[in-house]
Every structure is written in structure tokens, then in C-alpha cells.
Enzyme design. Sequence first.
Site, mmCIF file in Angstrom:
data_model
loop_
_atom_site.group_PDB
_atom_site.id
_atom_site.type_symbol
_atom_site.label_atom_id
_atom_site.label_comp_id
_atom_site.label_asym_id
_atom_site.label_seq_id
_atom_site.Cartn_x
_atom_site.Cartn_y
_atom_site.Cartn_z
ATOM 1 C CB CYS A 12 -3.161 -4.958 -23.321
ATOM 2 S SG CYS A 12 -1.767 -5.329 -24.359
ATOM 3 C CG HIS A 63 0.068 -0.849 -23.528
ATOM 4 N ND1 HIS A 63 1.383 -1.134 -23.244
ATOM 5 C CD2 HIS A 63 -0.453 -1.982 -24.066
ATOM 6 C CE1 HIS A 63 1.657 -2.382 -23.590
ATOM 7 N NE2 HIS A 63 0.557 -2.931 -24.096
HETATM 8 C C1 2RA Z 1 2.078 -6.246 -26.478
HETATM 9 N N1 2RA Z 1 -0.348 -6.248 -26.597
HETATM 10 O O1 2RA Z 1 1.985 -5.230 -25.780
HETATM 11 C C2 2RA Z 1 0.843 -7.048 -26.841
HETATM 12 C C3 2RA Z 1 0.805 -8.369 -26.181
HETATM 13 N N2 2RA Z 1 0.645 -8.287 -24.800
HETATM 14 O O2 2RA Z 1 3.158 -6.693 -26.901
#
Ligand code: 2RA
Length: 329
Positions: free
Chosen positions: A126, A234
Site C-alpha cells: 500500500c 497512509h
Molecule cells: C501495513 N502495508 O500497513 C502494510 C500491510 N498492509 O502494515
Amino acid sequence: MKIAVVGATGLVGQVMLKVLEERNFPLTDLIPVASERSVGKIIQFKGKDYKVVSLQTAIDLKPNVALFSAGGDTSLEWAPKFAAAGITVIDNSSAWRMDHNKKLVVPEINASQLTKNDKIIANPNCSTIQMVLALAPLHKAYKIKRVVVSTYQSITGTGVKAVKQLENEMAGIKGEMAYHYPIHQNAIPHCDVFEENGYTKEEMKLVRETQKILDDKTIAVTATAVRIPTAGGHSESVNVEFEKDFDLNTVRKLLNDSPGIVLQDNIDVNMYPMPIYANGKDDVFVGRIRRDGSQPNTLNMWIVSDNLRKGAATNTVQIAEYLLEKGLI
Ligand code: 2RA
């Protein structure tokens, strides 16, 4: 077009179902797949009930495509079995991403690499997807020399257990821990496990996957991945040094004209990307674009995206849409 969703009861699996429905993916049948303990459970899709089946039953039902989000171990064991049965697998785990014979795909960047022979296709991590979507047009224009990225990653990237841990901590309840430490009012610089070099797997994914997707091993990347108690997506602070100089307005135009990117870059009105706005959307939001005066040909930007959507489920469905559109499945 029969589609299997492997890991249908997990966070990403649930979002995959939602995205398939929202995008009206032309499927004639849905096969929800999960671990033995969930077999028989009923899940709803487009107002209809579907019974969760086992991995072997899913193969026997012969779907055209299987969207996997069931962890690396399950992918390593079962993706080859699905592929051997002629089923195209698009896998969200890290299991196949760095395999030389597997494509690592962000449709807006490199879907054109895909052929009928690709029976196991890897969906990037991601935090990589949102970063490379912004880097790709700039790399083309100015050739990237080095990237320094710090991530601020949502607890949803860890899964249901982490979401529950934060809820418990906010309610003052002692419960199961997804992390070594409390996540409420905290920032944990430890996503996934540490490698020999002192970096976490999450940080090294940003290094290795960026070079593979942009097809350029000369791109130097260094990363620090941090877990924070947000739910919407994120965030990443990205410092990029180019071989060539750039003009900031042209940079903004290149980003604005790139599919999948939404520019939110106007400090005069306090406009910049934030997880509370990215949550539930499929775009990658870019802002705080500014020259880094500390060294030539370098800029900073802030990138935010919903890690469960473009970072996982939506990118996976977009790969399936591309395969269908090009007659590769
Ligand atoms: C996380 N990118 O954010 C990793 C797995 N989804 O923990």
C-alpha cells in the site's frame, strides 16, 4: 466472469467486495473464500447471500480470477494451485512481489507489461502504490536520483486486531495487542519485522518495490515506516532528488494530469492532503509541494491515500479490469 475473493472476511477482502460492487465489475458469480474456521459463513454481495467456501472448493468451482488478500503463507501455498488450474491470481501479499517471473503492477504505471501468461500477478504494498503513483510522472520528466520517505501508516494496515487494540485503549480496556506497545497517543517506528540491516520489511518494500515498478535499479530509496493511530489512510513525507532541475508549476501540472492523482496543494487556504479526507476514496492525494533549498534539483511533497482502497483493494480490482478489457482473462 467468475471471481473468487480469497480472504473475503478480512479488512481488505471486505473492501474488495465493496469496490467490485461500486465499480459494477461484470462478474456473473462471486466465490468468497476464507480459512476453514469461516467456511459456511454467509456474506452479502449486491443484496444476495453467498456462502464462504474453502480454498480447494474455490479451485473446484473454476473462477476466472482470484483476488487474494489472505497473507503470504496462504499465497505461497495456494496461488500456484489456483494458477495451475488456469485461474489468474492477483495477490495482495508480499509473497510474489519480488519474484523475477511475476509482474508487480500499478495499472496507471505498468499494466501494459501484462500478458495472458501472467497467472500470478502481485499487487504492490500500500505505501509503495501511493508513492510510485506520484513519482512515476516526475521520474519520466526529471529522472529520479534519490528518494527519502517517512511514512505515517494507519492501523488498518495491520488489520482488525490493531483497530480493536486502539478502540480498547481509547476505552481504557485491556485487550489483545497487535503491537508491542500501546498505539493510542503513540507513534511506533516499527511496521512489520526488522531485517538484518536494521530496516523493517515495510521500509525495504518501499526500496525494492519502487525500483521494480519504475524499472530502474539506479533509483536510491531510503525509508522510515511509522505506525500512528489513524484509520483513514497512509501519509508519506517524500523528499525526491532528480538528475535534472524542474519548475514547480510544471511539477504540479504533471501530477494534476496523472490518472489517479488529485492535487491538494494550496497553503493560502490551508489545502493539503489528510487521511480524514482520503478515507473511502480511490485517489492518491498530493500536496505541500515545495523546493528543497538544501540541495539542487530536489523537492518535498506530502502524499496521502486510503491504504485499504488504492493501497490494496482498488488497485487489485483495477488490475482485474485491465485484464478483462485487454482480453487477457
Ligand atoms: C501495513 N502495508 O500497513 C502494510 C500491510 N498492509 O502494515
